[in-house]
Each structure stands twice: as C-alpha cells, then as structure tokens.
Design a protein around this motif. Sequence first.
Motif, short mmCIF file in Angstrom:
data_model
loop_
_atom_site.label_atom_id
_atom_site.label_comp_id
_atom_site.label_asym_id
_atom_site.label_seq_id
_atom_site.Cartn_x
_atom_site.Cartn_y
_atom_site.Cartn_z
N ALA A 122 0.82 -1.21 0.00
CA ALA A 122 0.00 0.00 0.00
C ALA A 122 0.85 1.26 0.00
CB ALA A 122 -0.93 0.00 1.21
N LEU A 123 2.03 1.19 0.59
CA LEU A 123 2.89 2.36 0.72
C LEU A 123 3.51 2.78 -0.61
CD1 LEU A 123 3.69 4.23 3.05
CD2 LEU A 123 5.71 2.78 3.43
N ARG A 124 3.41 1.94 -1.62
CA ARG A 124 3.94 2.31 -2.94
C ARG A 124 3.30 3.59 -3.47
NH1 ARG A 124 3.55 -3.88 -5.17
NH2 ARG A 124 5.39 -4.68 -4.06
N GLU A 125 2.10 3.85 -3.03
CA GLU A 125 1.42 5.07 -3.46
C GLU A 125 2.11 6.32 -2.92
OE1 GLU A 125 -2.64 4.80 -2.28
OE2 GLU A 125 -3.11 3.12 -3.62
N ARG A 126 2.94 6.14 -1.90
CA ARG A 126 3.66 7.27 -1.30
C ARG A 126 5.16 7.19 -1.56
NH1 ARG A 126 1.84 8.85 4.65
NH2 ARG A 126 3.27 10.51 4.02
N GLY A 127 5.53 6.45 -2.59
CA GLY A 127 6.94 6.36 -2.97
C GLY A 127 7.63 5.08 -2.58
N GLY A 128 7.00 4.29 -1.74
CA GLY A 128 7.57 3.00 -1.38
C GLY A 128 8.21 2.98 -0.01
N LEU A 129 8.36 1.78 0.53
CA LEU A 129 8.86 1.59 1.89
C LEU A 129 10.27 2.14 2.07
CD1 LEU A 129 8.60 0.41 4.76
CD2 LEU A 129 9.42 -1.78 3.82
N ALA A 130 11.17 1.82 1.14
CA ALA A 130 12.55 2.25 1.31
C ALA A 130 12.65 3.77 1.35
CB ALA A 130 13.42 1.68 0.20
N SER A 154 16.22 7.22 18.94
CA SER A 154 16.49 8.63 18.66
C SER A 154 15.16 9.32 18.35
CB SER A 154 17.42 8.75 17.45
OG SER A 154 16.75 8.30 16.27
N PRO A 155 15.14 10.65 18.30
CA PRO A 155 13.92 11.34 17.89
C PRO A 155 13.42 10.86 16.54
CG PRO A 155 15.46 12.92 18.85
CD PRO A 155 16.20 11.61 18.71
N GLU A 156 14.36 10.59 15.61
CA GLU A 156 13.97 10.14 14.28
C GLU A 156 13.39 8.73 14.31
OE1 GLU A 156 16.78 13.42 14.04
OE2 GLU A 156 16.99 11.44 14.99
N SER A 157 13.95 7.85 15.15
CA SER A 157 13.41 6.48 15.20
C SER A 157 12.04 6.49 15.84
CB SER A 157 14.36 5.54 15.95
OG SER A 157 14.30 5.70 17.35
N ARG A 158 11.82 7.40 16.79
CA ARG A 158 10.49 7.51 17.39
C ARG A 158 9.47 8.04 16.38
NH1 ARG A 158 13.87 8.67 21.88
NH2 ARG A 158 13.94 10.91 21.49
N GLU A 159 9.90 9.01 15.58
CA GLU A 159 9.01 9.54 14.55
C GLU A 159 8.74 8.50 13.47
OE1 GLU A 159 7.25 12.42 14.34
OE2 GLU A 159 7.86 12.61 16.44
N LEU A 160 9.77 7.75 13.10
CA LEU A 160 9.60 6.69 12.09
C LEU A 160 8.62 5.64 12.60
CD1 LEU A 160 10.28 5.14 9.51
CD2 LEU A 160 12.34 4.27 10.66
N ALA A 161 8.78 5.22 13.84
CA ALA A 161 7.88 4.22 14.42
C ALA A 161 6.44 4.72 14.38
CB ALA A 161 8.30 3.90 15.85
N LYS A 162 6.24 5.96 14.77
CA LYS A 162 4.91 6.55 14.77
C LYS A 162 4.33 6.62 13.36
CE LYS A 162 2.52 10.84 16.11
NZ LYS A 162 2.71 12.19 16.72
N ALA A 163 5.17 7.03 12.41
CA ALA A 163 4.70 7.17 11.03
C ALA A 163 4.37 5.81 10.41
CB ALA A 163 5.76 7.88 10.19
N LEU A 164 5.17 4.80 10.69
CA LEU A 164 4.89 3.47 10.16
C LEU A 164 3.62 2.89 10.76
CD1 LEU A 164 8.48 1.92 10.00
CD2 LEU A 164 6.99 2.40 8.05
N ARG A 165 3.43 3.08 12.05
CA ARG A 165 2.19 2.59 12.67
C ARG A 165 0.97 3.26 12.02
NH1 ARG A 165 5.31 2.58 17.64
NH2 ARG A 165 4.61 4.71 18.07
N ALA A 166 1.10 4.53 11.68
CA ALA A 166 0.00 5.24 11.03
C ALA A 166 -0.30 4.69 9.64
CB ALA A 166 0.33 6.73 10.93
N GLN A 167 0.70 4.01 9.05
CA GLN A 167 0.52 3.39 7.73
C GLN A 167 0.13 1.92 7.83
OE1 GLN A 167 0.59 5.11 4.84
NE2 GLN A 167 0.87 6.94 6.11
#
Length: 205
Positions: A122-130, A154-167
């Motif tokens: 599904a994430l391909r619509e937003r450019g893809g997982l990588a 790190s702040p970035e890993s926390r934001e990444l975790a949050k963003a991935l959960r939202a997806q």
Amino acid sequence: MTSEPAVVSDGLVRGADGLLRPAWASTDPLMREYYDTEWGMPVRDERGMYERLTLEAFQSGLSWATILRKRPAFRAAFDDFDPDRVAQYGDADVERLMGDAAIVRNRAKITAAVGNARATVALRERGGLAEFVWGFRPSTTPRPQTVAEIPTQSPESRELAKALRAQGFSFVGPTTMYALMEAVGIVDTHLIGSHRRGTSGVWPG
C-alpha cells in the motif's frame, strides 16, 4: 597457530587479521562476515527493506546471531520476502509458518510480517517503503567511541515508528526502528576506530 582476538579499547577488539571490530562481531565467523560486508551498508530497495524490517521485528527479545543463522530458513519460508507474495498469505500460511521449526515461531510476529507486507504494498502510493524509511535520516550521526555511547533510539526512530504505525505497520517500536536505521545505513554507529566506520558512503568517517 591463530592468535586470539585482543581487546584494544572499550568495545573494540583487534582480530587475527589486524582489523578492529566490536566485540559482538569479533569471534563468531557468521557475525564477523555480516559486520564486515553488510551491517550499516545502504539498503534502498523495497524487498531488502521489508526483509530487514521483518527480521528486526523477529529479533525482538532474541539475539541477532540467532536470527542471522535462521535467515536462510526465513527467506525460504517467506518467499524470499517478496512483499506481493507475503501480502497474499492467509490463515493456512500462518499455520504453516507456525509449524516451521527452522524459523522463530511467534504468532504475533508472523501475523505482523504478513500485515507489514500488505502495508508495504500500500505504501507504494507514497513512494515506497525504502524511500519512506530513508525520509527519517537525521542531519547528523552518532560518533560513539564506546558501546555505552551508542544510542538505542532517537527522535527520528520515534518519529519513524509513529509514522509506520500510522501506515498500518506493527512491531515497529522506536528501539526496533533504530536498529533498522543502523542496519540499513541511515545512521552510522560503528565505533570510532572500527575498520568499518564511514564505509557506507552515507556518512564521513
């Protein structure tokens, strides 16, 4: 006669080949090979990123050496981590995986891997997982001289975790995502002095 690895500083060991590595990569040949050739090198393709995300989730609560030894079996069991194929798995596939003694048989992690494959597609619509994961690359990277100085999140890993959960992703906590960021080159946590420091081409040594 092969000389024993020699500890030369807090966290670094000089191998028989004269190269400095962290203790975790200094004795086990499989872990040494992984450290020397793969860990921390950029991963920018979807399948590669999905595989590493999945294996980091399976590693939670276990040693990485255990997962690395089982990686060939994981690849066989999960159709070489092809997201399109894993996304089609149903209940019978989950039971097949639960019966596979060659992998880690954890139902929550297995179902997360299937759900994460669907989220990857599904994430391909937003450019893809990588591309999505690399979007959380920080402006600087740690420069640890000792193991104690290596962050676990790190702040970035926390934001990444949050963003991935939202997806729709699961088993993507901030510590697991920091380990992913280390593994795929988004941050460089090789110890200063290690022969691998700065070799990814992403960060200077």
